[in-house]
Design an enzyme around this catalytic site. Sequence first.
Site, mmCIF file in Angstrom:
data_model
loop_
_atom_site.group_PDB
_atom_site.id
_atom_site.type_symbol
_atom_site.label_atom_id
_atom_site.label_comp_id
_atom_site.label_asym_id
_atom_site.label_seq_id
_atom_site.Cartn_x
_atom_site.Cartn_y
_atom_site.Cartn_z
ATOM 1 N N ASP A 11 0.857 -1.182 0.000
ATOM 2 C CA ASP A 11 0.000 0.000 0.000
ATOM 3 C C ASP A 11 0.892 1.229 0.000
ATOM 4 O O ASP A 11 1.758 1.394 0.872
ATOM 5 C CB ASP A 11 -0.889 0.023 1.244
ATOM 6 C CG ASP A 11 -1.914 -1.105 1.243
ATOM 7 O OD1 ASP A 11 -2.278 -1.553 0.142
ATOM 8 O OD2 ASP A 11 -2.332 -1.534 2.325
ATOM 9 N N ASP A 130 -14.232 -7.764 -5.661
ATOM 10 C CA ASP A 130 -14.340 -7.884 -4.206
ATOM 11 C C ASP A 130 -15.717 -8.432 -3.837
ATOM 12 O O ASP A 130 -16.668 -7.682 -3.631
ATOM 13 C CB ASP A 130 -14.141 -6.514 -3.540
ATOM 14 C CG ASP A 130 -12.761 -5.928 -3.783
ATOM 15 O OD1 ASP A 130 -11.867 -6.682 -4.187
ATOM 16 O OD2 ASP A 130 -12.580 -4.717 -3.563
#
Length: 284
Positions: A11, A130
């Site tokens: 990230d 997702d």
Amino acid sequence: MLAKRIIPCLDVHAGRVVKGVNFLNLRDAGDPVDIASRYEQEGADELVFLDITASHEERDIILDVVSRTSEVVFMPLTVGGGIRTLEDIRKLLSAGCDKVSINSAAVTDPDFVREAALRFGSQCIVVNIDPKLVPVQGAEIPDSVPDHLRVQPRPGRKADEQEVYWDVHVNGGRKPTGLDALEWAKEVERLGAGELVVTSMDADGTKDGFDIEITRAISEAVSIPVIASGGAGHPQHMAEAVTTGGASAALAASIFHYGEFTIGETKQYMAEQGITVRMVEHNQ
């Protein structure tokens, strides 16, 4: 047999790798180029950068990160987060990444997947999916969702189980779309996506293992590679994802970032289970 891939995910915020919980309480974890170099030395097969802020004003920063990383790291690099236009993709590929990962933009405008694949090639276009299990009465299906993509009861559900759907979610798993995960996977493959990342919202962050059921269901529904994501806590989970789950690769973050296991240890475990992986020397 093709080797199964192990892919760490970083990230990135404001040009730095960060760690946090649900993107909260972020703390600096180092320079992405240094971390990427370490993962390559350990034997990672690919690397994913996620621009977790994904704001327009920080796009130049992630371009700089990609450019600096591509100069010193030679494994394939995928970048995701906030990609909305063909120009976004062009800039990232020009900066040195090999693939781009899109999620919300694909849901908002499915034709974007087709346009991107035609312009840059399917091998460059990864779609993130997702999915989350939701009860039948909780399914929110916007009128804009075509009938053939609307959420359907989970395959193989036992008679005494509650009727549930695999609903594609966006906005970090907070917003249901009414899209059936299996049908959506087949649709984006038809539109030209070259690879899928499947992140179960039910398993993500638990470290209890990947959601093997949805991973396998999507892997069997499409012919393009599927990367399992969300829930890795042990090399055994990575092994299960590519065997029982049928995935081509397994993606993880925390177990590698926090030093619980190295890439080399993970691959050694998988090799001992009879799984074909690419081993490198001195990767412990």
